[in-house]
Scaffold this motif. Structure first.
Motif, PDB file in Angstrom:
ATOM      1  N   ASN A  54      43.129 133.433  43.411  1.00  0.00           N
ATOM      2  CA  ASN A  54      42.381 132.197  43.670  1.00  0.00           C
ATOM      3  C   ASN A  54      42.579 131.695  45.096  1.00  0.00           C
ATOM      4  OD1 ASN A  54      41.193 132.081  41.181  1.00  0.00           O
ATOM      5  ND2 ASN A  54      42.683 130.653  40.302  1.00  0.00           N
ATOM      6  N   PHE A  88      39.472 129.385  46.429  1.00  0.00           N
ATOM      7  CA  PHE A  88      39.319 128.358  45.397  1.00  0.00           C
ATOM      8  C   PHE A  88      40.459 127.349  45.469  1.00  0.00           C
ATOM      9  CE2 PHE A  88      37.269 131.930  42.746  1.00  0.00           C
ATOM     10  CZ  PHE A  88      36.019 131.643  43.277  1.00  0.00           C
ATOM     11  N   GLU A  89      41.657 127.868  45.867  1.00  0.00           N
ATOM     12  CA  GLU A  89      42.825 127.002  45.969  1.00  0.00           C
ATOM     13  C   GLU A  89      43.487 127.275  47.307  1.00  0.00           C
ATOM     14  OE1 GLU A  89      45.176 128.099  42.584  1.00  0.00           O
ATOM     15  OE2 GLU A  89      43.608 127.410  41.208  1.00  0.00           O
ATOM     16  N   THR A 114      35.907 129.186  50.543  1.00  0.00           N
ATOM     17  CA  THR A 114      35.335 130.408  49.981  1.00  0.00           C
ATOM     18  C   THR A 114      34.376 131.047  50.994  1.00  0.00           C
ATOM     19  OG1 THR A 114      33.581 129.123  48.976  1.00  0.00           O
ATOM     20  CG2 THR A 114      35.438 129.648  47.576  1.00  0.00           C
ATOM     21  N   ASP A 115      34.148 132.336  50.819  1.00  0.00           N
ATOM     22  CA  ASP A 115      33.299 133.071  51.750  1.00  0.00           C
ATOM     23  C   ASP A 115      32.674 134.221  50.971  1.00  0.00           C
ATOM     24  OD1 ASP A 115      32.214 134.743  53.689  1.00  0.00           O
ATOM     25  OD2 ASP A 115      33.825 134.343  55.118  1.00  0.00           O
ATOM     26  N   VAL A 172      34.211 137.648  44.211  1.00  0.00           N
ATOM     27  CA  VAL A 172      35.085 137.600  43.039  1.00  0.00           C
ATOM     28  C   VAL A 172      34.337 138.118  41.813  1.00  0.00           C
ATOM     29  CG1 VAL A 172      36.484 136.121  41.552  1.00  0.00           C
ATOM     30  CG2 VAL A 172      36.293 135.607  43.989  1.00  0.00           C
TER      31      VAL A 172
END
Lengths: 258, 260
Positions: free
Chosen positions: B55, B60-61, B78-79, B84
């Motif tokens: 994550n 995400f984190e 995110t990119d 994912v």
């Protein structure tokens, strides 16, 4: 081959429905046969009465008036309720801010608001539309907010890693993902709208299905009462079908309603 | 190419506030480099912080301390270059058809309809789903849904795949088949992959290198194993058995600890 299979499936579904209706009317007929009473007319009597009321135009008039009131109020209620629900589902702050109002008003039934509505808006259309909108709003808010909150995190995250921005995530993921929940709320609200309109028209109106029911009581027109009830049931069933189609469209064919 | 620290975790720690209010430290002193065409498997007992690692790399984190670099840059969000593939099939969109799901990322980027449709069809073919374009996800089996997920991210042209136990919910036969397909796609594209699993066999069938994590909390990597089993892998060779034994010895103690 597949088309034909799906077509057969649909045909079977409709035949089953038809059979279900036949069973309903059959048992009604049987009951009136077993317990003959002037206070409990059978389907044949009621349907012939319905035809005479259709011919003199009063059934169509009362039905369309009630439906107009329901749809006006329902659309108004949904137009206010859905955006509020979306806001409450997306922003915790707004949820906490608005919850005291929504959770408080939700427990004051629309039927209890009839007297107030008549004092405020008179016995015309405005009071009916207000009551239907009132009964719709809170159910729609709660179900919309709950639908947004129950969207699987992975759906949102998947959109993020696929390059969607916040606005795109809202319109292309959150909204369609919440759609089955929103439609379920609308479906329940539609049922409540039927309850509310009948109650409101019985108390304060000079037209509509509720008035038809009330006059049936005043003049002991038992068959007219049954025609109103039949009309409510059939129209409600038809409207509910539309919501189910929508729910399945967004939720996939294994949605709870399928 | 062949950059051995294409992705690097540098002294990463991550703590969460747990439900009862206490602080839970998932990983501490976590260091890891993944190459730009390496298939890296992170193996560890349940609750060891594998998903937390993924994550954070996905964006995400964010880490509590330390830093994570990807392609020379510090990760802040995110990119779409780091795609994912989720374990849960709930990440697909049930209101869209299979091909619309695969096109989703391209559509968000504003690619014209005809072009993205063609591209999506190619990737559906790559994962063996030609002919299922116009079905909805609810009409597909679990394995097919995971194929849609793979096609969906590959269409977006990522540099790295992050996979969180993507085949864990599938039956044994389908899982083996999906492992072979994934391996075939990896051999074709040589993308950088971080694959999370708790299954030693799965790691050996897929990875170029395996990292074994310690039991949590405050987990980190216990050791690495280079997988020298060649391109075409088989479970019946003695090499496989030796590798299995080696990984098993490393992870056994951690599994015991995680169950205490």
């Amino acid at each position: 081959m597949k088309i034909k299979y799906e077509y057969m499936n649909k045909l079977r579904e409709y035949c089953t429905y038809l059979l279900g209706f036949l069973a309903l009317f059959g048992s009604w007929h049987l009951l009136t046969y077993l317990m003959p009473s002037i206070l409990f007319p059978g389907p044949a009597v009621v349907i012939s009465k319905a035809f005479s009321l259709l011919q003199d135009g009063s059934l169509v008039e009362n039905l369309s008036i009630s439906l107009m009131r329901i749809f006006s109020g329902f659309i108004l209620g949904a137009a206010i309720g859905i955006p509020l629900g979306l806001i409450m589902g997306n922003f915790r702050f707004m949820k906490r801010l608005l919850e005291p109002s929504t959770e408080f008003l939700r427990f004051i039934p629309s039927v209890a608001m009839i007297t107030l509505a008549v004092i405020w808006f008179g016995i015309g259309e405005a009071s009916k539309i207000f009551l239907i909108a009132y009964t719709t709003i809170f159910i729609v808010i709660i179900s919309t907010a709950a639908a947004v909150l129950s969207i699987h995190t992975d759906k949102i995250r998947a959109a993020e890693i696929l390059g969607a921005n916040r606005k795109q995530i809202f319109f292309f993921v959150s909204l369609p993902a919440a759609m089955p929940g929103i439609l379920t709320g609308l479906r329940v609200a539609m049922g409540n709208s039927f309850t509310t309109i009948v109650a409101a028209e019985m108390v304060a109106a000079d037209s509509g299905l509720g008035t038809m029911l009330w006059q049936g009581r005043l003049f002991m027109l038992i068959d007219q009462i049954f025609v109103s009830l039949l009309a409510l049931g059939l129209v409600g069933f038809a409207v509910d079908r539309l919501f189910r189609v929508g729910i399945i469209r967004f939720g996939g064919k294994y949605s709870a309603v399928a | 190419m062949n950059n051995k620290s294409f992705t690097s975790f540098i002294d990463v720690a991550k703590s969460f506030c747990s439900i009862n209010g206490s602080l839970h430290e998932a990983v501490r002193d976590f260091n890891l480099d993944i190459g730009d065409n390496e298939f890296f498997c992170l193996l560890g007992p349940t609750g060891c912080g594998k998903t937390t690692v993924l994550n954070m790399l996905a964006g995400f984190e964010s880490p509590t301390s330390g830093s994570i670099n990807f392609a020379g840059k510090n990760i802040t969000s995110t990119d779409s270059k780091r795609a994912v593939i989720f374990q849960s099939q709930d990440s697909l969109y049930p209101w869209l058809t299979v091909i619309d799901n695969v096109e989703f990322g391209l559509r968000m980027k504003g690619m014209p309809k005809a072009q993205r449709r063609q591209l999506a069809a190619e990737f559906l073919k790559l994962v063996g789903l030609s002919g299922h374009e116009n079905k909805h996800p609810s009409e597909l089996s679990g394995g097919m849904k995971q194929r849609v997920q793979i096609a969906r991210v590959l269409a977006n042209n990522p540099r790295m795949l992050l996979m969180d136990e993507p085949f864990a919910a599938l039956d044994a036969q389908t899982r083996t088949l999906m492992q072979q397909e994934l391996r075939r796609i990896w051999v074709r594209d040589r993308l950088s992959v971080l694959f999370i699993t708790h299954d030693i066999d799965e790691a050996l069938m897929l990875a170029s290198r395996i990292g074994v994590m310690r039991a949590g909390p405050a987990s980190s990597i216990k050791g690495f194993i280079e997988v020298r089993l060649g391109e075409e892998r088989s479970r019946t060779t003695s090499d496989y058995a030796e590798h299995f034994q080696e990984v098993h010895n490393m992870i056994r103690e951690e599994v015991m600890r995680s169950h205490q």
